[in-house]
Structure formats: C-alpha cells, structure tokens
Design a protein around this motif. Structure first.
Motif, short mmCIF file in Angstrom:
data_model
loop_
_atom_site.label_atom_id
_atom_site.label_comp_id
_atom_site.label_asym_id
_atom_site.label_seq_id
_atom_site.Cartn_x
_atom_site.Cartn_y
_atom_site.Cartn_z
N TRP A 193 -16.32 22.22 3.30
CA TRP A 193 -17.66 22.35 3.86
C TRP A 193 -18.75 21.94 2.88
O TRP A 193 -19.90 21.77 3.25
CB TRP A 193 -17.94 23.78 4.29
CG TRP A 193 -17.15 24.28 5.46
CD1 TRP A 193 -16.20 23.58 6.18
CD2 TRP A 193 -17.21 25.57 6.05
NE1 TRP A 193 -15.69 24.38 7.17
CE2 TRP A 193 -16.29 25.61 7.11
CE3 TRP A 193 -17.95 26.70 5.76
CZ2 TRP A 193 -16.10 26.74 7.89
CZ3 TRP A 193 -17.75 27.83 6.54
CH2 TRP A 193 -16.84 27.84 7.60
N LEU A 224 -24.02 23.04 1.83
CA LEU A 224 -22.95 22.80 2.79
C LEU A 224 -23.32 21.67 3.75
O LEU A 224 -24.50 21.34 3.91
CB LEU A 224 -22.68 24.09 3.60
CG LEU A 224 -22.30 25.33 2.78
CD1 LEU A 224 -22.10 26.52 3.72
CD2 LEU A 224 -21.06 25.08 1.94
N ILE A 228 -22.75 21.98 6.90
CA ILE A 228 -22.99 22.65 8.18
C ILE A 228 -24.13 23.66 8.01
O ILE A 228 -24.46 24.04 6.88
CB ILE A 228 -21.72 23.35 8.71
CG1 ILE A 228 -21.22 24.41 7.73
CG2 ILE A 228 -20.62 22.34 9.01
CD1 ILE A 228 -20.04 25.22 8.24
N ALA A 251 -21.81 28.18 9.54
CA ALA A 251 -20.98 28.71 8.46
C ALA A 251 -20.64 30.18 8.72
O ALA A 251 -19.48 30.59 8.59
CB ALA A 251 -21.68 28.56 7.12
#
Length: 71
Positions: free
Chosen positions: A43, A55, A57, A62
């Motif tokens: 990630w 990250l 995302i 997450a």
C-alpha cells in the motif's frame, strides 16, 4: 514512529514495526483506534521527506481494509 497518511493526506497511524511484508501501526495512536493494526507494504506509495509514509489509498480505505493484529 513515522506518520502514515492516506493518499488524501489524512492520518492513518504511526509505524511501530515492519514485519516481513507488513507494517504494524503503533497501538497508542488515536488514528489507529488504540489497537495494533497491520497494513501491507504494497500500500506504500512513497515516503515524503523523512517524516511521512504516504499510502496509495485513502485513509478511509486503509482503515476499512487493515487487519487487527491477533494477540
């Protein structure tokens, strides 16, 4: 104890340990819900300077996908 942020810049937690291909987030962090959570290294998008692990995302994604560390 590098800060972990989502792709939206929102706080996800702080790194406690790296274990193999998993990052364990620090338990004593309000963003982590006061529990150890594991997120996969896959990630990680990049490290911003020396203080933020970013990250690929969002924070919400997450937190909906992380795993609580078993005791």
């Amino acid at each position: 104890h590098m800060e972990v942020v989502g792709s939206d810049g929102k706080h996800v937690g702080k790194v406690d340990h790296v274990m193999g291909d998993q990052i364990e987030l620090a338990k004593f962090d309000l963003g982590a819900g006061m529990k150890h959570h594991l997120i996969p290294i896959s990630w990680v998008d990049h490290i911003d300077g020396d203080d933020k692990l970013c990250l690929s995302i969002t924070e919400d994604e997450a937190k909906s996908r992380w795993m609580e560390r078993p005791n």
